[in-house]
Design a protein around this motif. Structure first.
Motif, short mmCIF file in Angstrom:
data_model
loop_
_atom_site.label_atom_id
_atom_site.label_comp_id
_atom_site.label_asym_id
_atom_site.label_seq_id
_atom_site.Cartn_x
_atom_site.Cartn_y
_atom_site.Cartn_z
N ARG A 113 0.84 -1.20 0.00
CA ARG A 113 0.00 0.00 0.00
C ARG A 113 0.88 1.25 0.00
O ARG A 113 1.76 1.40 0.85
N ILE A 114 0.65 2.13 -0.96
CA ILE A 114 1.35 3.41 -1.00
C ILE A 114 0.50 4.44 -0.28
O ILE A 114 -0.59 4.79 -0.73
N ASP A 115 1.02 4.89 0.86
CA ASP A 115 0.26 5.76 1.76
C ASP A 115 0.89 7.15 1.80
O ASP A 115 1.89 7.42 1.14
N ARG A 116 0.31 7.99 2.61
CA ARG A 116 0.89 9.32 2.82
C ARG A 116 2.21 9.19 3.57
O ARG A 116 2.38 8.29 4.38
N PRO A 117 3.14 10.10 3.33
CA PRO A 117 4.45 9.98 4.01
C PRO A 117 4.34 10.32 5.48
O PRO A 117 3.56 11.18 5.89
N LEU A 148 -9.95 -3.51 7.02
CA LEU A 148 -9.78 -3.38 5.57
C LEU A 148 -8.32 -3.22 5.17
O LEU A 148 -7.98 -3.41 4.00
N LEU A 149 -7.47 -2.86 6.14
CA LEU A 149 -6.05 -2.64 5.84
C LEU A 149 -5.17 -3.80 6.28
O LEU A 149 -3.94 -3.67 6.27
N ARG A 150 -5.77 -4.91 6.61
CA ARG A 150 -5.00 -6.01 7.17
C ARG A 150 -4.11 -6.70 6.12
O ARG A 150 -4.37 -6.63 4.92
N SER A 151 -3.08 -7.34 6.63
CA SER A 151 -2.27 -8.30 5.87
C SER A 151 -1.54 -7.71 4.67
O SER A 151 -1.41 -8.36 3.64
N ARG A 152 -1.08 -6.44 4.79
CA ARG A 152 -0.21 -5.92 3.73
C ARG A 152 0.80 -4.92 4.26
O ARG A 152 0.63 -4.37 5.34
N LYS A 153 1.81 -4.72 3.45
CA LYS A 153 2.86 -3.77 3.79
C LYS A 153 2.44 -2.38 3.35
O LYS A 153 1.54 -2.22 2.53
N SER A 154 3.13 -1.38 3.88
CA SER A 154 2.79 0.00 3.55
C SER A 154 4.06 0.83 3.38
O SER A 154 5.03 0.65 4.11
N MET A 192 -2.99 -7.28 11.56
CA MET A 192 -3.38 -5.88 11.53
C MET A 192 -2.19 -4.99 11.21
O MET A 192 -1.03 -5.35 11.47
N ALA A 193 -2.48 -3.82 10.67
CA ALA A 193 -1.43 -2.84 10.38
C ALA A 193 -0.73 -2.46 11.68
O ALA A 193 -1.37 -2.28 12.71
N GLY A 194 0.57 -2.33 11.62
CA GLY A 194 1.34 -1.99 12.81
C GLY A 194 2.28 -0.85 12.54
O GLY A 194 1.95 0.08 11.81
N GLU A 195 3.47 -0.91 13.10
CA GLU A 195 4.44 0.15 12.89
C GLU A 195 4.87 0.22 11.44
O GLU A 195 4.99 -0.79 10.76
N ARG A 196 5.09 1.45 10.98
CA ARG A 196 5.51 1.66 9.61
C ARG A 196 7.02 1.52 9.50
O ARG A 196 7.77 2.05 10.31
N HIS A 197 7.47 0.79 8.49
CA HIS A 197 8.91 0.62 8.22
C HIS A 197 9.14 0.86 6.73
O HIS A 197 9.46 -0.06 5.97
N ASP A 198 8.95 2.11 6.32
CA ASP A 198 9.02 2.45 4.90
C ASP A 198 10.35 2.06 4.27
O ASP A 198 10.40 1.45 3.20
N ARG A 251 13.82 -1.25 0.68
CA ARG A 251 15.03 -2.07 0.49
C ARG A 251 14.65 -3.46 -0.01
O ARG A 251 15.35 -4.02 -0.87
N GLU A 252 13.56 -4.00 0.49
CA GLU A 252 13.10 -5.30 0.00
C GLU A 252 12.73 -5.23 -1.48
O GLU A 252 12.82 -6.24 -2.20
N LEU A 253 12.34 -4.03 -1.94
CA LEU A 253 11.97 -3.84 -3.34
C LEU A 253 13.16 -3.47 -4.22
O LEU A 253 12.99 -3.18 -5.40
N GLY A 254 14.35 -3.45 -3.64
CA GLY A 254 15.56 -3.24 -4.44
C GLY A 254 16.14 -1.85 -4.38
O GLY A 254 17.07 -1.54 -5.15
N PHE A 255 15.64 -0.98 -3.50
CA PHE A 255 16.19 0.36 -3.37
C PHE A 255 17.39 0.32 -2.43
O PHE A 255 17.34 -0.30 -1.36
#
Length: 373
Positions: free
Chosen positions: A36-40, A54-60, A348-354, A359-363
């Motif tokens: 999920r691409i969210d607000r910074p 509705l926001l369960r089970s995904r990264k952000s 459930m959604a938890g702490e954000r680790h942008d 980095r997992e996506l190759g950045f």
């Protein structure tokens, strides 16, 4: 049990409310990796409600879409994705430089899911609206309610979720199958007006057969019939009755002791108001649970009307695992179930680790820092 059926599918979801997140939840529940691409935000601060199922089970990831570097990052991320979900008004993604022409040129197999109320085209497309407005023009809202009363919206089930998010998820899966076969991506234009209209297909068919009136509360399934409605009981609770088929109606009469011949003309709509008035008073002679006990073991199509806590505790729901608790939040479990594949246990959604997700996506570290994370 094997892996979830959508394992290996990556979906990028642009933050929104209602039907878009619902579609993202459905895909994540069944094994897709949904990012999920969210607000910074800064650090590990939260930008989303940790109690929102509705926001369960995904990264952000928090990205500022007004920053050109963030737009470049999104394009790079989408190149590795199978699909995206966006729920902005028509034209917003194009103005951001993330429209279908751009992203499909970057990734020709991409399924580009677009969730709106009015759709991408048509005279209402640029206008604001909510569920109640979308189901109003599709003809759904007019059909909901009792005779002589104003239309009653079914909260936001028919537009946002039934006619919106569920149709988007279905359309995206169909397009993903097409992309796997052909290598060809495409746009999925999911409009709540269209989807909610499709939900009324049976009623349109009945109307063509002369079996459905345009008058609200005058038809077999819209509370006109005495054998298909809810009834208040002695303790102020309610029961539901759906004894349509003759064998179920006969057993209903047997349990209720309705031996008088007037009850035999089940489908004579002229008799429905009088019979319903009698049933209304009869159901008030016992409590809801007393009626449940009376109907137990009889094939009638009968069930108590349960609230949230009662539904959680109901033996049938418990046996099937219809509800689960995750992160201290009671919520519906993923559905449907599979004979061989697992669904994903809600997280459930938890702490954000942008930075970690990027980095997992190759950045690399420098690229993460350039995004201000």
């Amino acid at each position: 049990m094997s892996t979830p059926p959508l394992s290996g599918i990556r979906v990028i979801e642009f933050a929104g409310i209602g039907p878009g997140p619902f579609a993202g939840m459905m895909l994540a529940d069944h094994g897709a990796e949904v990012i999920r691409i969210d607000r910074p935000v800064r650090g590990d601060a939260l930008s989303i409600d940790t109690k929102d199922a509705l926001l369960r089970s995904r990264k952000s990831i928090g990205l500022d879409l007004k920053n050109p570097k963030s737009i470049e990052a999104v394009r790079r991320i989408v190149k590795s994705a199978d699909a995206i979900i966006e729920g902005f008004r028509p034209g917003v993604m194009e103005r951001l430089g993330l429209g279908p022409d751009v992203l499909l040129a970057d990734n020709p197999k991409l399924v580009y899911g677009r969730m709106t109320g009015w759709g991408q085209t048509g005279p209402m497309a640029p206008e604001p609206g909510h569920d109640i407005n979308y189901i109003a023009i599709s003809g759904v809202l007019h059909a909901l309610g009792r005779k002589g009363e104003k239309p009653t919206p079914p909260i936001n089930l028919a537009g946002d979720f039934g006619g919106g998010g569920m149709f988007l998820a279905f359309g995206m899966l169909a397009a993903l199958l097409h992309a796997q076969r052909t290598g060809e991506g495409q746009v999925v234009d999911a409009a709540m007006t269209d989807g909610s209209a499709v939900l009324m297909s049976m009623m349109w068919s009945f109307r063509a057969m002369g079996r459905w009136s345009d008058e609200r509360g005058a038809n077999l399934l819209d509370t006109a019939a005495h054998f298909y409605d809810t009834y208040e009981t002695k303790d102020g609770r309610f029961v539901s009755l759906g004894a349509i088929e003759p064998q179920f109606y006969a057993e209903f009469r047997n349990v209720m002791g309705l031996s008088d011949e007037k009850w035999a003309a089940q489908m004579d709509a002229r008799q429905w108001p009088a019979l319903k008035a009698e049933l209304t008073e009869l159901f008030k002679t016992r409590t809801r649970d007393e009626w449940v006990a009376a109907f137990k073991g009889h094939e009638v199509c009968f069930a108590p009307v349960l609230g949230f806590d009662e539904a959680w505790d109901d033996p049938h729901n418990r046996a099937r695992g219809t509800f689960v608790e995750a992160g201290g939040v009671r919520q519906p479990a993923p559905a449907p179930r599979y004979s061989k594949s697992e669904t994903v246990a809600p997280v459930m959604a938890g702490e954000r680790h942008d930075a970690e997700v990027l980095r997992e996506l190759g950045f690399d570290d420098a690229e993460v820092a350039a995004l201000g994370l």
